[in-house]
Every structure is written in structure tokens, then in C-alpha cells.
Design a protein around this motif. Structure first.
Motif, mmCIF file in Angstrom:
data_model
loop_
_atom_site.group_PDB
_atom_site.id
_atom_site.type_symbol
_atom_site.label_atom_id
_atom_site.label_comp_id
_atom_site.label_asym_id
_atom_site.label_seq_id
_atom_site.Cartn_x
_atom_site.Cartn_y
_atom_site.Cartn_z
ATOM 1 N N GLY A 149 0.785 -1.217 0.000
ATOM 2 C CA GLY A 149 0.000 0.000 0.000
ATOM 3 C C GLY A 149 0.821 1.274 0.000
ATOM 4 N N GLU A 150 2.025 1.232 0.592
ATOM 5 C CA GLU A 150 2.833 2.452 0.663
ATOM 6 C C GLU A 150 3.364 2.846 -0.705
ATOM 7 O OE1 GLU A 150 5.438 3.109 4.066
ATOM 8 O OE2 GLU A 150 4.711 1.211 4.872
ATOM 9 N N LEU A 151 3.689 1.873 -1.550
ATOM 10 C CA LEU A 151 4.166 2.209 -2.882
ATOM 11 C C LEU A 151 3.065 2.869 -3.708
ATOM 12 C CD1 LEU A 151 6.567 2.157 -4.761
ATOM 13 C CD2 LEU A 151 5.846 -0.085 -5.573
ATOM 14 N N ILE A 152 1.824 2.454 -3.496
ATOM 15 C CA ILE A 152 0.702 3.104 -4.182
ATOM 16 C C ILE A 152 0.641 4.572 -3.789
ATOM 17 C CG2 ILE A 152 -1.795 3.156 -4.455
ATOM 18 C CD1 ILE A 152 -0.561 0.786 -5.807
ATOM 19 N N ARG A 153 0.882 4.858 -2.521
ATOM 20 C CA ARG A 153 0.902 6.260 -2.076
ATOM 21 C C ARG A 153 2.050 7.019 -2.741
ATOM 22 N NH1 ARG A 153 -2.385 8.013 1.825
ATOM 23 N NH2 ARG A 153 -3.514 6.498 3.107
ATOM 24 N N TRP A 154 3.206 6.371 -2.857
ATOM 25 C CA TRP A 154 4.335 6.998 -3.549
ATOM 26 C C TRP A 154 3.932 7.358 -4.989
ATOM 27 C CZ3 TRP A 154 9.133 8.598 -2.055
ATOM 28 C CH2 TRP A 154 9.618 8.174 -0.818
ATOM 29 N N ALA A 155 3.259 6.420 -5.657
ATOM 30 C CA ALA A 155 2.851 6.639 -7.048
ATOM 31 C C ALA A 155 1.833 7.777 -7.147
ATOM 32 C CB ALA A 155 2.273 5.358 -7.635
ATOM 33 N N LEU A 156 0.854 7.786 -6.246
ATOM 34 C CA LEU A 156 -0.138 8.859 -6.244
ATOM 35 C C LEU A 156 0.537 10.214 -6.052
ATOM 36 C CD1 LEU A 156 -2.864 7.122 -4.045
ATOM 37 C CD2 LEU A 156 -3.095 7.716 -6.472
ATOM 38 N N ASN A 157 1.506 10.256 -5.156
ATOM 39 C CA ASN A 157 2.229 11.499 -4.906
ATOM 40 C C ASN A 157 3.038 11.925 -6.129
ATOM 41 O OD1 ASN A 157 3.238 13.582 -2.923
ATOM 42 N ND2 ASN A 157 5.186 12.616 -3.457
ATOM 43 N N ALA A 158 3.645 10.945 -6.826
ATOM 44 C CA ALA A 158 4.450 11.251 -8.015
ATOM 45 C C ALA A 158 3.613 11.891 -9.113
ATOM 46 C CB ALA A 158 5.107 9.973 -8.544
ATOM 47 N N PHE A 159 2.330 11.522 -9.169
ATOM 48 C CA PHE A 159 1.441 12.102 -10.184
ATOM 49 C C PHE A 159 0.620 13.281 -9.653
ATOM 50 C CE2 PHE A 159 1.843 7.668 -11.851
ATOM 51 C CZ PHE A 159 2.471 8.011 -13.045
ATOM 52 N N GLY A 160 0.878 13.657 -8.409
ATOM 53 C CA GLY A 160 0.170 14.800 -7.837
ATOM 54 C C GLY A 160 -1.295 14.530 -7.557
ATOM 55 N N ILE A 161 -1.635 13.270 -7.264
ATOM 56 C CA ILE A 161 -3.029 12.898 -6.986
ATOM 57 C C ILE A 161 -3.266 12.971 -5.481
ATOM 58 C CG2 ILE A 161 -4.789 11.111 -7.223
ATOM 59 C CD1 ILE A 161 -3.014 9.929 -9.479
ATOM 60 N N GLU A 162 -4.197 13.786 -5.060
ATOM 61 C CA GLU A 162 -4.497 13.946 -3.648
ATOM 62 C C GLU A 162 -5.552 12.932 -3.208
ATOM 63 O OE1 GLU A 162 -5.464 17.890 -2.521
ATOM 64 O OE2 GLU A 162 -3.634 18.774 -3.372
ATOM 65 N N VAL A 163 -5.248 12.235 -2.120
ATOM 66 C CA VAL A 163 -6.187 11.263 -1.550
ATOM 67 C C VAL A 163 -6.300 11.570 -0.057
ATOM 68 C CG1 VAL A 163 -6.624 8.831 -1.060
ATOM 69 C CG2 VAL A 163 -5.576 9.500 -3.229
ATOM 70 N N PRO A 164 -7.506 11.611 0.496
ATOM 71 C CA PRO A 164 -7.653 11.874 1.936
ATOM 72 C C PRO A 164 -6.819 10.897 2.760
ATOM 73 C CG PRO A 164 -9.779 11.913 0.844
ATOM 74 C CD PRO A 164 -8.794 11.412 -0.170
ATOM 75 N N GLU A 165 -6.055 11.417 3.681
ATOM 76 C CA GLU A 165 -5.183 10.569 4.496
ATOM 77 C C GLU A 165 -5.993 9.651 5.416
ATOM 78 O OE1 GLU A 165 -1.910 10.196 4.484
ATOM 79 O OE2 GLU A 165 -1.677 11.602 2.838
ATOM 80 N N ASP A 166 -7.078 10.164 5.963
ATOM 81 C CA ASP A 166 -7.860 9.381 6.928
ATOM 82 C C ASP A 166 -8.783 8.416 6.168
ATOM 83 O OD1 ASP A 166 -6.668 10.948 8.831
ATOM 84 O OD2 ASP A 166 -8.306 12.411 8.792
ATOM 85 N N HIS A 167 -9.341 7.587 6.390
ATOM 86 C CA HIS A 167 -10.395 6.755 5.773
ATOM 87 C C HIS A 167 -10.004 6.102 4.447
ATOM 88 C CE1 HIS A 167 -12.623 8.787 8.834
ATOM 89 N NE2 HIS A 167 -12.602 9.935 8.169
ATOM 90 N N ALA A 168 -8.849 6.314 3.896
ATOM 91 C CA ALA A 168 -8.498 5.717 2.603
ATOM 92 C C ALA A 168 -7.756 4.405 2.830
ATOM 93 C CB ALA A 168 -7.635 6.684 1.789
ATOM 94 N N ASP A 169 -8.421 3.290 2.508
ATOM 95 C CA ASP A 169 -7.741 1.999 2.649
ATOM 96 C C ASP A 169 -7.036 1.653 1.334
ATOM 97 O OD1 ASP A 169 -9.721 1.196 0.902
ATOM 98 O OD2 ASP A 169 -10.865 0.078 2.403
ATOM 99 N N TYR A 170 -6.470 0.463 1.285
ATOM 100 C CA TYR A 170 -5.679 0.079 0.117
ATOM 101 C C TYR A 170 -6.514 0.088 -1.164
ATOM 102 C CZ TYR A 170 -2.855 -2.686 -3.091
ATOM 103 O OH TYR A 170 -2.149 -3.107 -4.188
ATOM 104 N N VAL A 171 -7.744 -0.413 -1.061
ATOM 105 C CA VAL A 171 -8.622 -0.473 -2.237
ATOM 106 C C VAL A 171 -8.898 0.938 -2.758
ATOM 107 C CG1 VAL A 171 -10.896 -1.129 -3.089
ATOM 108 C CG2 VAL A 171 -9.656 -2.652 -1.534
#
Length: 288
Positions: free
Chosen positions: A89-111
Motif C-alpha cells: 500500500g505504501e508504494l501506491i501512495r508513492w505513485a499517487l504522490n508522483a502524479f500529484g493525486i491527492e487522496v484523503p489521508e484518513d479513511h483511505a484503505d488500500y482499495v
């Protein structure tokens, strides 16, 4: 004025020719670097699911990546990750950050994270753009993280793949990808190349190239000195830069017109070139 700037002026140069920062202006196209770059370009143009480039520490991989990024076409959406670590799941966050995609930190699970990345790919495809994720120093990834990336390459629309992956790292990355549990990922590697060290002729041309780019005539370091530098660095660009930089500084402090073999020997004898110790340790490991 810094010592680097002062020694540059001493040799009639406009800047230091041997810094350690990756700089496309100084990019030297050795035969191996040309092949490695061609593999990267072919991987992109052919829409290869995964392209793999490996090389020793300091072999010029990151500089090639910067050159590639500078020449990316507009219809490509590119994200770059360097030195990523972490578990599921952490690599997915790295990828989202690399593309500048904002995802709520709280409540966001792996899916949720995975779906946000897939939705982004689909959106870019609808806008006529392909998504490419480049991971530098990918040898630091776990087998689990690499498998996550492999699953992303399965996302497609009709016959078109929406996502391409470029993995760049040290030689152990190649061994990691070949592990039995990553067999499916290895099968998706459509292009790969290992960037090795330069031979002595390549080192000579490399040193002359950087001196000329910096404003010199390429002869500020003598042929005998180049031979010493090659022997002491195993043809690895980053180590060549370190030893050349120190040698030019020594020549400046001694008010010498050129860097001679004796200048390089003085650097080595004083023990200020730490790369010599690194190479010695690597050679001992191979022997063991």
C-alpha cells in the motif's frame, strides 16, 4: 570564491567539470549509454509494460533518466519516484504522490488508493495521454511492492495498456526481478539493459568531454593521469568525477599547469579519495 571556482579559473574553465550532481549538460554518450538510452526510448515507444535498466552505483543511470525526462513528449504523463521504501500500500501512495493525486489521508484503505490510481490512468487515457511511472533506485523495493506494480500493468482499455513502468536500479535489481515469486513480473519485462563501467578509451573520452564542456581544451589532464584515474576507478563515472575533481584541486594548490600522473598519485597516497576504499571493499566481497 569557493576552492572549486578558484581551481576552475586556474585552468581557464568557466565551471567545475567534475561535480557529482547529475547534469544533462555534461552527459557523455558512451556506446553503452547510447544503448541504455535507446532501450528506454524503445520501451516507451513500443508501449512495453515494463522496461528495466540496471547499472553499478555511479554509472550514470540517474543522468540518463534526467535526459529522458527532458525529452518526454506532451502526450505522456510521467511520474518519478526515487528511493521508495515501504510495505503493501505504501508504494501506491508513492505513485499517487508522483502524479500529484491527492487522496484523503484518513479513511483511505488500500482499495481506495488503488482505485484512485486506476481512475487517474483511465482519465489520462481518455484525454489521449499515456501514464508512465519511473522508479529510480528500484532495488530498494520489496518483492511484494514489485508485485503490486506488476498488477498495475494489467490495467488496460481494449487492446491499449494504460500504464507503463520503468525500473532503474543497481545490479541486484536484476536478481530481484528474477526471483521465482516474481515470475509474472519478469515475463512483462519487454526491454532490459545493464549499464557497465567504461573501458580506458571511454574514460579518456569522458574526461576530455567534460573538460571541453566546462570551457577547456580537454588536455588539462594528461594521458598518463587518465591511465591512473582509470586504474583507480574501474571506469565508474561517479568515481572518475571524484578523483578528477580532487586531482584538479591538488594541481591548483601546487600551481601546476596540468594534472599529471604524479598529481593523481598524490591524491591517492593522501587517502582523500574515498572511492579507492569503496572499490577495495567491493573487490574483497567478490573474492569472498
Amino acid at each position: 570564491m569557493s576552492s572549486g571556482a578558484m581551481y576552475a579559473a586556474h585552468f581557464g574553465l568557466k565551471q567545475r567539470p567534475f561535480t557529482l550532481l547529475p547534469d544533462p549538460e555534461f552527459l557523455f554518450w558512451s556506446p553503452q549509454h547510447r544503448r541504455a538510452y535507446s532501450v528506454l526510448e524503445i520501451g516507451i515507444l513500443s508501449r512495453a509494460p515494463i522496461t528495466l535498466v540496471t547499472g553499478e552505483i555511479g554509472s550514470g543511470k540517474t543522468t540518463l533518466l534526467r535526459q529522458l525526462l527532458n525529452r518526454m513528449e506532451e502526450e505522456l504523463t510521467v511520474g518519478l519516484i526515487s528511493n521508495a521504501t515501504g510495505g503493501r500500500g505504501e508504494l501506491i501512495r508513492w505513485a499517487l504522490n508522483a502524479f500529484g493525486i491527492e487522496v484523503p489521508e484518513d479513511h483511505a484503505d488500500y482499495v481506495d488508493l488503488y482505485q484512485a490510481l486506476v481512475d487517474f490512468m483511465v482519465h489520462e487515457y481518455a484525454e489521449g495521454r499515456r501514464v508512465i511511472l519511473i522508479i529510480d533506485e528500484a532495488q530498494n523495493l520489496s518483492a511484494e511492492s514489485l508485485e503490486e506494480l506488476r498488477m498495475l500493468t494489467n490495467v488496460n482499455s481494449n487492446k491499449d495498456e494504460l500504464f507503463q513502468l520503468i525500473l532503474v536500479g543497481q545490479p541486484e535489481l536484476h536478481d530481484l526481478v528474477l526471483q521465482p515469486q516474481l515470475r509474472q513480473l519478469a515475463q512483462r519485462v519487454a526491454a532490459s539493459f545493464h549499464l557497465g563501467a567504461m573501458n580506458e578509451a571511454g574514460v579518456r573520452d569522458y574526461i576530455r568531454h567534460r573538460l571541453r564542456i566546462a570551457g577547456g581544451d580537454g588536455e588539462e589532464i594528461t594521458a598518463d593521469a587518465v591511465h591512473r584515474i582509470f586504474d583507480s576507478t574501474d571506469g565508474i563515472p561517479r568515481l572518475i568525477n571524484q578523483l578528477c575533481d580532487l586531482s584538479m584541486m591538488y594541481a591548483w594548490t601546487d600551481d601546476e599547469e596540468f594534472v599529471s600522473a604524479e598529481t593523481v598519485d598524490a591524491v591517492l597516497e593522501d587517502g582523500v579519495f574515498f572511492g579507492a576504499q569503496l572499490l577495495g571493499g567491493a573487490q574483497k566481497e567478490k573474492q569472498a
